[in-house]
Design a protein around this motif. Structure first.
Motif, PDB file in Angstrom:
ATOM      1  N   ASP A 170     -12.689   3.957   9.233  1.00  0.00           N
ATOM      2  CA  ASP A 170     -11.238   4.070   9.180  1.00  0.00           C
ATOM      3  C   ASP A 170     -10.698   4.551  10.527  1.00  0.00           C
ATOM      4  OD1 ASP A 170     -11.637   6.835   9.319  1.00  0.00           O
ATOM      5  OD2 ASP A 170     -11.177   7.183   7.200  1.00  0.00           O
TER       6      ASP A 170
ATOM      7  N   ASP B 210       1.027   6.276   5.008  1.00  0.00           N
ATOM      8  CA  ASP B 210       0.203   7.385   5.491  1.00  0.00           C
ATOM      9  C   ASP B 210       1.030   8.223   6.474  1.00  0.00           C
ATOM     10  OD1 ASP B 210      -1.639   9.118   6.581  1.00  0.00           O
ATOM     11  OD2 ASP B 210      -3.212   7.617   6.820  1.00  0.00           O
TER      12      ASP B 210
ATOM     13  N   GLY C 278       0.794  -1.217   0.000  1.00  0.00           N
ATOM     14  CA  GLY C 278       0.000   0.000   0.000  1.00  0.00           C
ATOM     15  C   GLY C 278       0.826   1.266   0.000  1.00  0.00           C
TER      16      GLY C 278
ATOM     17  N   MET D 231     -15.959   3.583   5.423  1.00  0.00           N
ATOM     18  CA  MET D 231     -15.114   3.110   4.333  1.00  0.00           C
ATOM     19  C   MET D 231     -15.964   2.321   3.343  1.00  0.00           C
ATOM     20  SD  MET D 231     -11.660   1.895   6.379  1.00  0.00           S
ATOM     21  CE  MET D 231     -10.708   1.806   4.863  1.00  0.00           C
ATOM     22  N   SER D 232     -16.068   2.807   2.119  1.00  0.00           N
ATOM     23  CA  SER D 232     -16.843   2.113   1.091  1.00  0.00           C
ATOM     24  C   SER D 232     -15.932   1.216   0.268  1.00  0.00           C
ATOM     25  CB  SER D 232     -17.535   3.134   0.182  1.00  0.00           C
ATOM     26  OG  SER D 232     -16.576   3.931  -0.495  1.00  0.00           O
TER      27      SER D 232
ATOM     28  N   VAL E   8     -14.977  -1.794   0.825  1.00  0.00           N
ATOM     29  CA  VAL E   8     -14.127  -2.708   1.585  1.00  0.00           C
ATOM     30  C   VAL E   8     -14.808  -4.071   1.679  1.00  0.00           C
ATOM     31  CG1 VAL E   8     -13.036  -3.150   3.815  1.00  0.00           C
ATOM     32  CG2 VAL E   8     -13.146  -0.814   2.912  1.00  0.00           C
TER      33      VAL E   8
ATOM     34  N   THR F 109      -2.302   3.956   4.079  1.00  0.00           N
ATOM     35  CA  THR F 109      -3.579   4.659   3.920  1.00  0.00           C
ATOM     36  C   THR F 109      -4.728   3.660   3.755  1.00  0.00           C
ATOM     37  OG1 THR F 109      -3.224   4.797   1.536  1.00  0.00           O
ATOM     38  CG2 THR F 109      -2.496   6.675   2.866  1.00  0.00           C
ATOM     39  N   ASN F 110      -5.956   4.163   3.915  1.00  0.00           N
ATOM     40  CA  ASN F 110      -7.173   3.354   3.767  1.00  0.00           C
ATOM     41  C   ASN F 110      -7.142   2.131   4.679  1.00  0.00           C
ATOM     42  OD1 ASN F 110      -8.239   5.039   1.690  1.00  0.00           O
ATOM     43  ND2 ASN F 110      -6.855   4.036   0.235  1.00  0.00           N
TER      44      ASN F 110
END
Length: 501
Positions: A201, A66, A63, A207-208, A210, A172-173
């Motif tokens: 999160d 962050d 990933g 969080m969409s 996922v 992130t995410n």
């Protein structure tokens, strides 16, 4: 000579040269002690969180780093037992404002702190984002270099009074929390119950997109459909659990290496828990169908079950929590959970009992003084002559109230109820000078129906329907009878409700 475990080797190399990370790190088999080791994305933990060398071997990271989390990040180090539980206060805490501080390394794409070792022993370094634990690494501090050989494989090993860098990467995410609602449900074999997972999160934003994976624990308890799927714009995904076998467990939702769960109990609704020699309706002794103005047979059974289960002085429940007849219908209904039968006796099944107490309420025991008990009884009859769900059903006591007196000043006295005999016990002191043990349901305990809120000082106990099932099973066949536990008088108008012969 026994070789040190892989993480010990990593730490020793870190103190010398980073070239060591090019070597092969092969597990050496089961360690000699307990294993908790490391929890991060590379070791079965939360996706997007990685310990970096020297705490963990170098690896590739899928990933994006962050760099915005430093204000909410913290590293907390505590001593641990062989069970992996903190046994005392933190021996070190690192934050953005501590001294020494937790720092951000943009070039290295990591956060880090340096811990100067405490006395020899086992420790756990836990990384938090706010209140959310992202992962942990277990550290064994030894007194000398030769003792490093005793460090279990997978642990970080270090010599006391040395400095150990604790470095980690957060991407992130990253999933912060997964919650499942409703938190507690009962269903029957073959019946469905819907559950919804909400994924947030680290900053509590939905969080969409996922993926959420659903399961039952134990797997035999229920089937779930769909078994997985992506969250919507609100961060939610739903499934349906179908009861498969009687028992208790959980419905679990997992996303990004983070799990949330809800309790699920599955009953065999056709199970006969016992019998009654008389029909036990929801209606009270005054003929009110919903049982909200007088003592009722079903109220006596429920409160007797609560009373006997915990050996308290008194039991009280609200009539509004009672929703069906206790005994099975005399005329068979093919679609219900009762058998066809010819009374007496009258069967009582798990399914029928669940229709009586459908809310999953639990018992709560609490100590009250006599004045508090009087306040509860006053609240219970405060709506009379109007019907109200707050109307009390009681065990262990019998009380009298004046329906024509002002609300909050109606209860004129109470005596102890003697099981199997009736309202012949000694007078109950309804002043603050006395103290009694009481069992109520959790709805009342939390202030429901206008009752005092005692939940914070109470102890939550078993499910009401379980208590009643056990009571009926132990005393079957039961033969409840109206005993004058609740007595109405009037010194004017309105008139008292009339008991139906």
């Amino acid at each position: 000579m026994k070789r040190p475990g892989p993480v010990v080797h990593i730490l020793l190399c870190a103190l010398a040269t980073t070239a060591c990370f090019e070597q092969d790190h092969t597990p050496l088999g089961p360690p000699d002690g307990p294993v908790f080791a490391i929890s991060d994305a590379a070791n079965g933990g939360r996706a997007g969180f990685y310990f970096r060398p020297p705490t963990s071997p170098a690896t590739t990271y899928p990933g994006t780093f962050d760099p915005t989390l430093l204000p909410i990040l913290a590293v907390r180090i505590c001593p641990i037992s062989v069970a992996g539980v903190c046994t005392g206060p933190d021996v070190a805490v690192f934050t953005a404002t501590s001294s020494p501080a937790l720092t951000l390394d943009l070039a290295g794409e990591l956060y880090g702190a340096v811990w100067m070792m405490s006395p020899a022993g086992d420790y756990r370094a836990r990384v938090f984002a706010g209140s959310i634990m992202l992962g942990f690494a277990d550290i064994r501090v030894v007194t000398s270099g030769r003792d490093l050989r005793s460090v279990p494989a997978g642990w970080v090993g270090a010599v006391r009074n040395s400095a150990v860098p604790i470095r980690f990467r957060v991407e992130t995410n990253m999933v912060g929390t997964v919650t499942v609602a409703p938190v507690n449900r009962t269903t029957a074999i073959g019946l469905d119950e819907a559950f919804t997972a909400t994924v947030l999160d680290l900053y509590d934003n939905p969080m969409s997109g996922v993926t959420v994976d659903w399961s039952a624990n134990p797997s035999s308890l229920a089937t779930v459909s769909p078994a997985s799927g992506a969250t919507d714009a609100a961060g939610q995904h739903a499934t349906t659990a179908t009861g498969a076998a009687a028992g208790s467990g959980a419905i679990v939702a997992t996303a990004g290496g983070v799990s949330g769960s809800a309790a699920l109990r599955v009953i065999d609704a056709n199970e006969v828990v016992g019998y009654s020699n008389v029909f036990v309706p929801r209606a009270d002794a005054c003929g009110r169908a919903d049982g909200r103005i007088c003592e009722s047979l079903i109220g006596d059974v429920i409160t007797d079950a609560m009373f006997e289960a915990y050996g308290v002085d008194f039991a009280l429940t609200n009539s509004g929590g009672i929703r069906a007849n206790l005994t099975c219908p005399i005329v068979d209904i093919p679609s219900d959970f009762c058998p066809a039968y010819t009374p007496p006796p009258f069967p009582i099944t798990r399914g029928q009992l669940f229709t009586v107490l459908p809310f999953g309420n639990r018992a709560v025991t609490v100590n009250v003084n006599g004045a508090e008990l009087k306040t509860m009884l006053e609240n219970g009859v405060s709506a009379m002559p109007g019907a109200s769900g707050r109307f009390p059903q009681v065990a262990g006591l019998c009380f009298t109230y004046d329906i024509s007196a002002p609300a909050s000043g109606r209860v004129t006295g109470a005596v102890r109820h003697v099981p199997g005999i009736g309202c012949t016990g000694v007078a109950i002191d309804l002043t603050a000078a006395s103290s009694y043990s009481l069992v109520i349901n959790d709805f009342i305990a939390a202030g429901g129906d206008g009752y005092p809120n005692f939940l914070a000082r109470g102890t939550t106990r078993g499910l009401l329907d379980d208590l009643v099932a056990s009571y009926i099973s132990a005393n079957t066949p039961i033969t409840p009878a109206i005993q004058g536990r609740i007595n109405c008088t009037t010194s004017g108008v309105p008139a008292c409700p009339v008991i139906v012969p």
